[in-house]
Design a protein around this motif. Sequence first.
Motif, PDB file in Angstrom:
ATOM      1  N   ASP A 371       0.848  -1.202   0.000  1.00  0.00           N
ATOM      2  CA  ASP A 371       0.000   0.000   0.000  1.00  0.00           C
ATOM      3  C   ASP A 371       0.884   1.252   0.000  1.00  0.00           C
ATOM      4  N   GLY A 372       0.244   2.414  -0.001  1.00  0.00           N
ATOM      5  CA  GLY A 372       0.984   3.677  -0.099  1.00  0.00           C
ATOM      6  C   GLY A 372       1.990   3.871   1.020  1.00  0.00           C
ATOM      7  N   ALA A 373       1.741   3.229   2.172  1.00  0.00           N
ATOM      8  CA  ALA A 373       2.661   3.380   3.304  1.00  0.00           C
ATOM      9  C   ALA A 373       3.738   2.294   3.291  1.00  0.00           C
ATOM     10  N   GLY A 374       3.761   1.461   2.245  1.00  0.00           N
ATOM     11  CA  GLY A 374       4.793   0.436   2.141  1.00  0.00           C
ATOM     12  C   GLY A 374       4.464  -0.841   2.896  1.00  0.00           C
ATOM     13  N   ARG A 375       3.189  -1.006   3.318  1.00  0.00           N
ATOM     14  CA  ARG A 375       2.798  -2.236   4.027  1.00  0.00           C
ATOM     15  C   ARG A 375       2.244  -3.261   3.050  1.00  0.00           C
ATOM     16  N   ASP A 376       2.495  -4.543   3.352  1.00  0.00           N
ATOM     17  CA  ASP A 376       1.974  -5.617   2.500  1.00  0.00           C
ATOM     18  C   ASP A 376       0.454  -5.584   2.446  1.00  0.00           C
ATOM     19  N   CYS A 377      -0.093  -5.742   1.250  1.00  0.00           N
ATOM     20  CA  CYS A 377      -1.546  -5.793   1.109  1.00  0.00           C
ATOM     21  C   CYS A 377      -2.031  -7.225   1.343  1.00  0.00           C
ATOM     22  N   ALA A 378      -3.224  -7.344   1.887  1.00  0.00           N
ATOM     23  CA  ALA A 378      -3.848  -8.672   2.039  1.00  0.00           C
ATOM     24  C   ALA A 378      -4.331  -9.122   0.663  1.00  0.00           C
ATOM     25  N   PRO A 379      -4.532 -10.443   0.468  1.00  0.00           N
ATOM     26  CA  PRO A 379      -5.058 -10.917  -0.820  1.00  0.00           C
ATOM     27  C   PRO A 379      -6.326 -10.150  -1.199  1.00  0.00           C
ATOM     28  N   GLY A 380      -6.397  -9.736  -2.463  1.00  0.00           N
ATOM     29  CA  GLY A 380      -7.589  -9.033  -2.939  1.00  0.00           C
ATOM     30  C   GLY A 380      -7.538  -7.530  -2.761  1.00  0.00           C
ATOM     31  N   GLU A 381      -6.605  -7.042  -1.907  1.00  0.00           N
ATOM     32  CA  GLU A 381      -6.485  -5.586  -1.737  1.00  0.00           C
ATOM     33  C   GLU A 381      -5.641  -4.991  -2.855  1.00  0.00           C
ATOM     34  N   THR A 382      -5.967  -3.755  -3.209  1.00  0.00           N
ATOM     35  CA  THR A 382      -5.204  -3.091  -4.279  1.00  0.00           C
ATOM     36  C   THR A 382      -3.924  -2.474  -3.722  1.00  0.00           C
ATOM     37  N   GLY A 383      -2.825  -2.708  -4.418  1.00  0.00           N
ATOM     38  CA  GLY A 383      -1.553  -2.111  -4.000  1.00  0.00           C
ATOM     39  C   GLY A 383      -0.593  -1.948  -5.171  1.00  0.00           C
TER      40      GLY A 383
END
Length: 536
Positions: A371-383
Amino acid sequence: MTDFTPWPEDFARRYRQKGYWLDAPLTRGLEMQARARPEACAIHCGARAISYGALDRMSTALARRLLARGLRPGDPALVQLPNRAEFFVTFLALLKAGITPVNALFSHRALELRSYAEQLRPKLLIAARSHPLFHDDHFATELRVRSGRLALCLFLDDPDPVQDLAAWAAPDGAEETLPLPRIDPGAVAFFQLSGGSTGTPKLIPRTHNDYDYSIRASAEICALTPRTVFLCALPAPHNYLLSSPGVLGVFHAGGTVVMAPNPEPELCFELIARHRVTMVALVPSAVGLWLEAVRGGLAVPESLALVQVGGASFAEALARQVPEVLGCALQQVFGMAEGLVNYTRLDDPPERIFTTQGRPISPDDEIRVRDGAGRDCAPGETGHLWVRGPYTFRGYFRSPAQNATAFDAEGFYHSGDLVQRDDEGYLRVVGRVKDQINRGGEKIAAEEIEALLLRHPEVVQAALVSEPDPRLGERSCAFLVLRQPVRPVALRRHLIAAGVADYKLPDRFAFIDAMPLTPVGKIDKQALRAAVVPVS
Ligand code: J2J
């Protein structure tokens, strides 16, 4: 040419241990086919059928003559050829000689070629007399000046045998005895073109090892065999047509390539019927044309078994029509000239093929969706899609400033794509953060066109953004703040005079009094995309 960013030693060791990098030259596949099945047809081009043996001999003859003229392994070359067999004869010859080309698209014009000449400083130019820039020698002379060391120019279809490409590639028997240089498979084989988001088109160094791996693995994923007949109907130098699995994948498997000048359905259906084509690679806008043609009464010849679609977003509704209307299996391909390529697999369930853009080639393609803060996205989340791996480059050619932002400290390339990844690693492309317009698969760097527009005396501010287009997916719209009114035709003329490729010309100009700005004072492109302005 050694100045490229290599993979760190521990990565290189691992890629060799795992059998990805074979330390063999990129031409190995062709040479094996030429030995095993010299009479088998490698390329149909117009009325010509070129066997593997002939392709090998022609490319060796050209390689030797270039070396005999004083060109050396590591020397750079600028190549611009149309979709004809000679493109592959030339590419293979340069690989054999260790000469590192950049293969410009045939749609490229003075602006793009000048930039490649200035960046690479080629010693060799191979171009076509049929291209408007090379009808006479003016532009080649200009390139000679820009390069500063251009020693040789050859042309496709030149009446003078001294500089006619075909004459240079005509075997005379000598090619069978003279040795060719030993190629370092860890070295740059050629430069691929970046779709770009900056003012200058960037060059992507691709090594023998990394490119060969992506081709071998792609040929396997796509189940290519000597019976594969592949229609090359998009620009041949494009990474998709060259390597996913593309023409080089077909050569690796010993299949046959049929050259087409463009993906126009009537012409392609005729070629498919004549040569019993089994597979084609298309962009979504071309699939749209094919679907329309079939609805209009044309029939897709029944030999065609697989349609690959990639290069731009492919609407799910269209994807579902491919098996139904075209009567072929669909494979979605999401790739980039920088490296990473994803495929839906041939045995994937239909729903996955219709709704995703596939998963990476290699188990060692390391994908991060952040994500925008550099955290791993969960499956299905946009990143944001970040990637590193055995065939993803580590740096643009001589572009330290660009590399500082395109890569992070761990060597991940930040692709500029917004994706969702599911539990099984399949990706869905949902958007983009890079400042690029994807016009039916042809990429336009907004900054490049904005900089050219700003050179017009009446232009105060310029912003190029995409807008939806039913046929192309996206088209370009130039928003301008002007000092004095200027007609769109004059602006278009200004860009043409600057030497820009046609596909980069804005489809529409919109004139506004002031640019909307973001809180930090940048031009707010999101607001422009959302803006409703009078069509001009
Ligand atoms: C959405 N966007 C896509 C897809 C590429 C195989 C196939 C294509 C390319 C290519 C390639 C997309 N859906 N299926 O090199 O080997 C957009 C993304 C990506 C950019 C790369 C290959 N397939 N794209 O298109 O270097 O934005 O390579 O980052 O031209 O195209 O563009 P390019």
